[in-house]
Design an enzyme around this catalytic site. Structure first.
Site, PDB file in Angstrom:
ATOM      1  N   HIS A   1       1.706   4.369   2.318  1.00  0.00           N
ATOM      2  CA  HIS A   1       1.058   5.248   1.325  1.00  0.00           C
ATOM      3  C   HIS A   1       0.259   6.339   2.018  1.00  0.00           C
ATOM      4  O   HIS A   1      -0.819   6.089   2.554  1.00  0.00           O
ATOM      5  CB  HIS A   1       0.146   4.414   0.423  1.00  0.00           C
ATOM      6  CG  HIS A   1      -0.422   5.163  -0.736  1.00  0.00           C
ATOM      7  ND1 HIS A   1      -0.167   4.811  -2.037  1.00  0.00           N
ATOM      8  CD2 HIS A   1      -1.237   6.248  -0.817  1.00  0.00           C
ATOM      9  CE1 HIS A   1      -0.795   5.637  -2.857  1.00  0.00           C
ATOM     10  NE2 HIS A   1      -1.457   6.529  -2.132  1.00  0.00           N
TER      11      HIS A   1
ATOM     12  N   HIS B   1      -0.446  10.902   1.650  1.00  0.00           N
ATOM     13  CA  HIS B   1      -0.156  12.150   0.926  1.00  0.00           C
ATOM     14  C   HIS B   1      -0.027  13.264   1.953  1.00  0.00           C
ATOM     15  O   HIS B   1      -0.996  13.971   2.233  1.00  0.00           O
ATOM     16  CB  HIS B   1      -1.276  12.466  -0.072  1.00  0.00           C
ATOM     17  CG  HIS B   1      -1.386  11.472  -1.186  1.00  0.00           C
ATOM     18  ND1 HIS B   1      -0.868  11.711  -2.442  1.00  0.00           N
ATOM     19  CD2 HIS B   1      -1.928  10.225  -1.231  1.00  0.00           C
ATOM     20  CE1 HIS B   1      -1.107  10.659  -3.220  1.00  0.00           C
ATOM     21  NE2 HIS B   1      -1.744   9.741  -2.498  1.00  0.00           N
TER      22      HIS B   1
ATOM     23  N   GLN C   1       0.811  14.032  -9.962  1.00  0.00           N
ATOM     24  CA  GLN C   1      -0.641  13.908  -9.800  1.00  0.00           C
ATOM     25  C   GLN C   1      -1.419  14.336 -11.042  1.00  0.00           C
ATOM     26  O   GLN C   1      -2.479  13.790 -11.334  1.00  0.00           O
ATOM     27  CB  GLN C   1      -1.088  14.747  -8.586  1.00  0.00           C
ATOM     28  CG  GLN C   1      -2.579  14.968  -8.449  1.00  0.00           C
ATOM     29  CD  GLN C   1      -3.315  13.827  -7.777  1.00  0.00           C
ATOM     30  OE1 GLN C   1      -3.390  13.750  -6.555  1.00  0.00           O
ATOM     31  NE2 GLN C   1      -3.837  12.903  -8.568  1.00  0.00           N
TER      32      GLN C   1
ATOM     33  N   HIS D   1       0.628   5.326  -8.585  1.00  0.00           N
ATOM     34  CA  HIS D   1      -0.815   5.100  -8.646  1.00  0.00           C
ATOM     35  C   HIS D   1      -1.098   4.484 -10.015  1.00  0.00           C
ATOM     36  O   HIS D   1      -0.704   5.040 -11.037  1.00  0.00           O
ATOM     37  CB  HIS D   1      -1.565   6.420  -8.514  1.00  0.00           C
ATOM     38  CG  HIS D   1      -1.438   7.062  -7.153  1.00  0.00           C
ATOM     39  ND1 HIS D   1      -0.239   7.451  -6.609  1.00  0.00           N
ATOM     40  CD2 HIS D   1      -2.383   7.371  -6.233  1.00  0.00           C
ATOM     41  CE1 HIS D   1      -0.454   7.967  -5.414  1.00  0.00           C
ATOM     42  NE2 HIS D   1      -1.743   7.943  -5.150  1.00  0.00           N
TER      43      HIS D   1
ATOM     44  N   GLU E   1      -6.274   3.742 -11.028  1.00  0.00           N
ATOM     45  CA  GLU E   1      -7.131   4.146  -9.899  1.00  0.00           C
ATOM     46  C   GLU E   1      -8.450   4.650 -10.466  1.00  0.00           C
ATOM     47  O   GLU E   1      -8.734   5.837 -10.502  1.00  0.00           O
ATOM     48  CB  GLU E   1      -6.430   5.236  -9.072  1.00  0.00           C
ATOM     49  CG  GLU E   1      -7.197   5.613  -7.809  1.00  0.00           C
ATOM     50  CD  GLU E   1      -6.569   6.776  -7.062  1.00  0.00           C
ATOM     51  OE1 GLU E   1      -5.524   7.276  -7.493  1.00  0.00           O
ATOM     52  OE2 GLU E   1      -7.140   7.185  -6.042  1.00  0.00           O
TER      53      GLU E   1
ATOM     54  N   ASP F   1      -3.509   6.676   2.954  1.00  0.00           N
ATOM     55  CA  ASP F   1      -3.734   7.500   1.761  1.00  0.00           C
ATOM     56  C   ASP F   1      -4.059   8.957   2.104  1.00  0.00           C
ATOM     57  O   ASP F   1      -3.267   9.849   1.842  1.00  0.00           O
ATOM     58  CB  ASP F   1      -4.832   6.892   0.869  1.00  0.00           C
ATOM     59  CG  ASP F   1      -4.817   7.408  -0.565  1.00  0.00           C
ATOM     60  OD1 ASP F   1      -3.824   8.043  -0.962  1.00  0.00           O
ATOM     61  OD2 ASP F   1      -5.800   7.163  -1.287  1.00  0.00           O
TER      62      ASP F   1
HETATM   63 ZN   LIG Z   1      -2.683   7.963  -3.142  1.00  0.00          ZN
END
Ligand SMILES: [Zn+2]
Length: 398
Positions: free
Chosen positions: A40, A42, A136, A194, A197, A293
């Site tokens: 994971h 980005h 997102q 996700h 979160e 992340d």
């Molecule tokens: Zn993430």
């Protein structure tokens, strides 16, 4: 043990292998592990912290909004220039496989997706990259995102991402999950989303996603990231959700560094840690992984793409400090991540498996997490792709 490698595969494991090899590595009894898997990250957002304003609240929502302007200005070249530095760091630190999310929305369009798909090809010699199309900004909240998600899959994205808790109501969150399964089935792709979160105990996407996983026969093909709200549920509801996760064979992926920093921001005291119930999930037999992340972006100012560092942080944050728990943490970036990616047939140190190894300058797993020492050699498909030798010297004067 000696490990014999031929044509990219492990062909023999024995106390002493006789015969000649083209290359011989003397690992001097150091800890040898299957190469790490970064499940994971980005890569489209990494190394953007210098170009955006500082967050005032430190919350997830503000970080997302801070990035809007940077996303509008993305170019393929810019995303590649930043992302490649982190792919190289991950390899130097022992990973040969990586899953990256990439924002797919009406703000940045498909620019970042195009960039990461190009890097996936360029870097195949040192890293197997999987690209997750990640909405997102939501799907129903961001009109046009659903179409872009399908376009991203057409372009070659490997996995369907999601962000159901971002939608305005619980009903819309459920609709978001339905769309994820529609797209996943259309492209026969796995899901890595996700989920919940947030510290909000009324965020309840996880149980719906578990139900949909079973309904669609997707057991073993879904990963839920963060799942922070699980830590804020009362114990009775948490027990139910953990049971459903096990039943649906969903992997839970936790991001301790970001969660510690981003969650709990609206609390006074006691202040929540923000991580999901890592220890309880492990004890219940749920497959758990962890990842970096973020690296130097609006969400998190640190991160060096070193899974041993993140594992150390996880051990602290989840209070996994008993010897068996430290071993369990190490499993999360090796065997558990391999299960999540469904590559078990080719993963591990066994005859016939792909020769992806990392030799760590440590005697055991506990020292690997404690010291985060050099990854002396990193091997992908039988070829050395990285070597690390730090030099230190102590000068005494008495
Ligand atoms: Zn993430």
């Amino acid at each position: 043990m000696d490990i014999g490698i031929e044509n990219g595969k492990i062909v023999k494991i024995a106390p002493r292998i006789k015969g000649r090899a083209r290359d011989v590595i003397d690992a001097m009894g150091r800890l040898t592990s299957p190469a790490f898997i970064e499940p994971h990250i980005h890569l489209d957002k990494v190394l953007t912290s210098e170009r955006v304003r500082a967050s005032e609240s430190g919350t997830l929502q503000e970080a997302i909004e801070i990035l809007w302007d940077a996303k509008r200005k993305y170019s393929v070249q810019d995303v590649k220039r930043r992302a490649r530095q982190i792919i190289e760091l991950e390899a130097l630190n022992g990973a040969t496989r990586l899953r990256t999310h990439v924002d797919v929305d009406t703000i940045g369009g498909l620019t970042a997706c195009r960039a990461l798909l190009e890097l996936k090809k360029n870097y195949a010699d040192i890293m197997d990259v999987q690209v997750i199309a990640f909405p997102q900004e939501g799907i129903l909240l961001d009109e046009g995102a659903e179409e872009l998600m399908r376009k991203a899959m057409e372009m070659g994205a490997d996995v369907v991402g999601g962000m159901p808790h971002a939608e305005m109501t619980r009903e819309l969150s459920m609709k978001h999950v339905d769309i994820l399964f529609d797209i996943a089935r259309e492209y026969n792709a796995d899901i890595d989303a996700h989920v919940d979160e947030t510290d909000d105990p009324s965020s309840r996407c996880m149980e719906y996603m578990a139900a949909k996983t079973i309904e669609n026969g997707y057991q073993g093909r879904v990963t839920a990231d963060h799942v922070c709200a699980l830590a804020s549920y009362d114990d009775c509801h948490a027990e139910k959700v953990i049971r459903l996760l096990k039943l649906a064979n969903i992997t839970v992926e936790t991001n301790p560094e970001t969660n510690l920093v981003v969650q709990g921001r609206l609390d006074t005291y006691p202040k929540r840690r923000g991580l999901t119930r890592v220890k309880e999930l492990v004890q219940s037999g749920v497959n758990v992984t962890y990842g970096q992340d973020c690296v130097s972006d609006a969400f998190y100012p640190f991160g060096k793409a070193d899974l041993l560092q993140t594992g150390f942080v996880l051990s602290l944050a989840a209070q996994m400090t008993a010897p068996s728990e430290i071993e369990a943490v190490f499993d999360m970036i090796t065997i558990n991540a391999a299960k999540a990616m469904r590559i078990i047939p080719e993963y591990g140190i066994q005859v016939g498996k792909r020769a992806d190894l990392v030799i760590i300058d440590a005697a055991n797993v506990s020292d690997a997490l404690r010291l985060q020492p050099d990854r002396l050699w990193v091997i992908k498909e039988g070829r050395v792709i990285a070597e690390n030798r730090s030099s230190r010297k102590l000068l005494r004067h008495s």
